[in-house]
Scaffold this motif. Structure first.
Motif, mmCIF file in Angstrom:
data_model
loop_
_atom_site.group_PDB
_atom_site.id
_atom_site.type_symbol
_atom_site.label_atom_id
_atom_site.label_comp_id
_atom_site.label_asym_id
_atom_site.label_seq_id
_atom_site.Cartn_x
_atom_site.Cartn_y
_atom_site.Cartn_z
ATOM 1 N N LEU A 57 0.935 -1.291 0.016
ATOM 2 C CA LEU A 57 0.006 0.062 0.217
ATOM 3 C C LEU A 57 0.814 1.369 0.111
ATOM 4 O O LEU A 57 1.796 1.549 0.799
ATOM 5 N N ASP A 58 0.669 2.116 -1.075
ATOM 6 C CA ASP A 58 1.536 3.353 -0.990
ATOM 7 C C ASP A 58 1.301 4.309 0.110
ATOM 8 O O ASP A 58 -0.078 4.568 0.247
ATOM 9 N N PRO A 59 2.229 4.581 1.028
ATOM 10 C CA PRO A 59 1.806 5.459 2.280
ATOM 11 C C PRO A 59 1.366 6.818 1.628
ATOM 12 O O PRO A 59 0.540 7.512 2.455
ATOM 13 N N ARG A 60 1.485 7.408 0.451
ATOM 14 C CA ARG A 60 0.977 8.461 0.168
ATOM 15 C C ARG A 60 -0.373 8.785 -0.059
ATOM 16 O O ARG A 60 -0.921 9.751 0.138
ATOM 17 N N LEU A 61 -1.073 7.664 -0.244
ATOM 18 C CA LEU A 61 -2.567 7.440 -0.342
ATOM 19 C C LEU A 61 -3.158 8.002 0.999
ATOM 20 O O LEU A 61 -3.932 8.553 1.201
ATOM 21 N N GLU A 62 -2.384 7.319 1.969
ATOM 22 C CA GLU A 62 -2.933 7.454 3.494
ATOM 23 C C GLU A 62 -2.581 9.124 3.684
ATOM 24 O O GLU A 62 -3.562 9.720 4.610
ATOM 25 N N GLU A 63 -1.512 9.612 3.433
ATOM 26 C CA GLU A 63 -0.968 11.004 3.924
ATOM 27 C C GLU A 63 -2.019 11.909 2.922
ATOM 28 O O GLU A 63 -2.560 12.903 3.453
ATOM 29 N N ALA A 64 -2.539 11.522 1.762
ATOM 30 C CA ALA A 64 -3.419 12.271 1.100
ATOM 31 C C ALA A 64 -4.875 12.301 1.899
ATOM 32 O O ALA A 64 -5.386 13.526 1.709
ATOM 33 N N ALA A 65 -5.403 11.402 2.227
ATOM 34 C CA ALA A 65 -6.472 11.305 2.801
ATOM 35 C C ALA A 65 -6.414 11.879 4.339
ATOM 36 O O ALA A 65 -7.210 12.804 4.557
ATOM 37 N N ARG A 66 -5.274 12.029 5.051
ATOM 38 C CA ARG A 66 -5.060 12.625 6.038
ATOM 39 C C ARG A 66 -5.181 14.060 6.137
ATOM 40 O O ARG A 66 -5.946 14.792 6.601
ATOM 41 N N ALA A 83 -11.864 6.431 8.928
ATOM 42 C CA ALA A 83 -12.294 6.955 7.372
ATOM 43 C C ALA A 83 -11.006 6.466 6.433
ATOM 44 O O ALA A 83 -11.445 5.884 5.427
ATOM 45 N N ARG A 84 -9.954 6.819 6.889
ATOM 46 C CA ARG A 84 -8.622 6.267 6.187
ATOM 47 C C ARG A 84 -8.976 4.679 6.149
ATOM 48 O O ARG A 84 -8.517 4.065 5.141
ATOM 49 N N LEU A 85 -9.150 4.119 7.240
ATOM 50 C CA LEU A 85 -9.309 2.570 7.245
ATOM 51 C C LEU A 85 -10.262 1.901 6.340
ATOM 52 O O LEU A 85 -9.934 1.113 5.406
ATOM 53 N N ARG A 86 -11.335 2.564 6.272
ATOM 54 C CA ARG A 86 -12.589 2.244 5.329
ATOM 55 C C ARG A 86 -12.251 2.446 3.923
ATOM 56 O O ARG A 86 -12.512 1.703 3.146
ATOM 57 N N ALA A 87 -11.612 3.770 3.609
ATOM 58 C CA ALA A 87 -11.538 4.220 2.245
ATOM 59 C C ALA A 87 -10.384 3.766 1.503
ATOM 60 O O ALA A 87 -10.080 3.627 0.180
ATOM 61 N N VAL A 88 -9.046 3.738 2.446
ATOM 62 C CA VAL A 88 -8.004 3.546 1.847
ATOM 63 C C VAL A 88 -7.265 2.191 2.109
ATOM 64 O O VAL A 88 -6.860 1.534 1.195
ATOM 65 N N VAL A 89 -7.156 1.818 3.483
ATOM 66 C CA VAL A 89 -6.539 0.543 3.718
ATOM 67 C C VAL A 89 -7.451 -0.600 3.193
ATOM 68 O O VAL A 89 -6.866 -1.810 2.990
ATOM 69 N N TRP A 90 -8.696 -0.535 3.857
ATOM 70 C CA TRP A 90 -9.691 -1.890 3.384
ATOM 71 C C TRP A 90 -9.611 -2.160 2.142
ATOM 72 O O TRP A 90 -9.396 -3.387 1.779
ATOM 73 N N PRO A 91 -9.681 -1.336 0.994
ATOM 74 C CA PRO A 91 -9.764 -1.776 -0.298
ATOM 75 C C PRO A 91 -8.551 -2.254 -0.617
ATOM 76 O O PRO A 91 -8.581 -3.202 -1.638
ATOM 77 N N ALA A 92 -7.348 -2.102 -0.163
ATOM 78 C CA ALA A 92 -6.032 -2.526 -0.615
ATOM 79 C C ALA A 92 -5.779 -3.970 0.019
ATOM 80 O O ALA A 92 -5.237 -4.656 -0.510
ATOM 81 N N VAL A 93 -6.469 -4.251 1.189
ATOM 82 C CA VAL A 93 -6.301 -5.229 1.759
ATOM 83 C C VAL A 93 -7.321 -6.399 1.672
ATOM 84 O O VAL A 93 -7.172 -7.693 1.521
ATOM 85 N N ARG A 94 -8.433 -5.901 1.086
ATOM 86 C CA ARG A 94 -9.671 -6.834 1.147
ATOM 87 C C ARG A 94 -9.403 -8.256 0.149
ATOM 88 O O ARG A 94 -9.720 -9.280 0.312
ATOM 89 N N GLY A 145 -8.452 15.607 5.759
ATOM 90 C CA GLY A 145 -9.325 15.640 6.670
ATOM 91 C C GLY A 145 -9.901 14.154 7.284
ATOM 92 O O GLY A 145 -10.800 14.319 8.192
ATOM 93 N N ALA A 146 -9.525 13.336 6.623
ATOM 94 C CA ALA A 146 -9.968 11.996 6.936
ATOM 95 C C ALA A 146 -9.489 11.435 8.237
ATOM 96 O O ALA A 146 -8.142 11.515 8.320
ATOM 97 N N GLY A 147 -10.096 11.139 9.134
ATOM 98 C CA GLY A 147 -10.044 10.480 10.230
ATOM 99 C C GLY A 147 -9.378 9.000 10.188
ATOM 100 O O GLY A 147 -9.582 8.527 9.268
ATOM 101 N N ARG A 148 -8.964 8.454 11.184
ATOM 102 C CA ARG A 148 -8.593 7.111 10.899
ATOM 103 C C ARG A 148 -9.518 6.098 10.691
ATOM 104 O O ARG A 148 -9.271 5.197 9.766
#
Length: 271
Positions: free
Chosen positions: A166-175, A183-194, A178-181
């Motif tokens: 997972l590209d960490p820049r995606l989480e940085e961009a979401a953060r 929201a980042r888990l739901r929109a960035v992390v979970w789609p990558a790991v699902r 204004g995305a909280g933890r």
């Protein structure tokens, strides 16, 4: 390719021979008459459906537990070093055979095991025999706990590998947006790991559905999971019952294949 051909030949040959013998041909007792009697007997026997239900319960519950706990474990360890002791411990459990884990489960969770003696020493139970039956119990809870405990590290390792890509820049961009933890888990992390977790869960289900040695050591005897029932029928001294064991094994494989096909079809539909 040659290895795949050899594997396909051995597996396909065994499956074909089982199919032929399950319909009465090339029987070990010398009989050779085409009949579906073994399948009719099984499908009209309530014991067969109870065994199948128990196998589905075990496989489904173990898969849900392993997927949930494994994903949570991977998320908790994702920022640790690749050679950290916790990750090493996670990987070290993978080669442990299920037979060994099942024997450990007996020593820990049986009514004469370590947990029962500790609860008795702590005054929680009047005697070790009052400890809840978690081994050889009707719901096969001991089997379920063993499968979940053994397969959770497998799902966690697969999920960790997906998280590493997972590209960490995606989480940085979401953060930064204004995305909280959560929201980042739901929109960035979970789609990558699902996809990885789903594929691992499918493998866990297929294994748990057909596993033989763990239910034999820890599970109930009546009804027994379908894999144990099939083995007992096949090894019955009465050779006339052998087609029943082969038919049960083929029905087991048919259910697994059907679930795999449904999963692949659903995945194709999502794409």
């Amino acid at each position: 390719m040659p290895a795949l051909a050899v594997t396909g030949l051995l597996f396909g040959g065994g499956l074909l021979l089982a199919a032929v013998q399950s319909v009465g041909l090339l029987g070990d007792d010398g009989s050779s008459r085409l009949t579906l009697a073994a399948y009719r007997t099984l499908l009209t026997d309530t014991a067969f459906w109870r065994s199948l239900g128990l196998s589905l319960w075990l496989a489904g519950a173990a898969t849900l537990l392993a997927a949930g706990l494994g994903t949570g474990l991977a998320l908790a360890l994702r920022h640790t070093a690749a050679r950290s002791p916790l990750r090493w411990l996670l990987g070290a459990t993978l080669p442990l055979p299920h037979v060994v884990a099942a024997l450990v489960t007996v020593h820990l969770l049986s009514q004469g095991g370590l947990a029962s003696r500790l609860t008795h020493a702590a005054g929680l139970t009047a005697s070790p025999a009052d400890f809840p039956a978690l081994v050889f119990d009707p719901l096969a809870l001991g089997v379920l706990l063993e499968l979940a405990a053994k397969e959770t590290p497998f799902v966690a390792v697969v999920a960790l590998a997906a998280l590493a890509r997972l590209d960490p820049r995606l989480e940085e961009a979401a953060r930064s947006l204004g995305a909280g933890r959560p929201a980042r888990l739901r929109a960035v992390v979970w789609p990558a790991v699902r996809p990885a977790v789903t594929a691992a869960s499918l493998l866990v289900f297929a294994f748990a559905f057909g596993v033989y040695e763990v239910p034999l050591l820890l599970g109930p005897t009546a009804p027994a999971p379908l894999s144990v029932t099939a083995y007992r029928l096949y090894t019955d001294p009465d050779l006339a019952r052998r087609p029943l064991g082969l038919a049960a094994s083929l029905l087991l494989a048919l259910v697994s294949s059907g679930l795999l096909f449904a999963y692949l079809r659903a995945g194709r539909g999502r794409r």
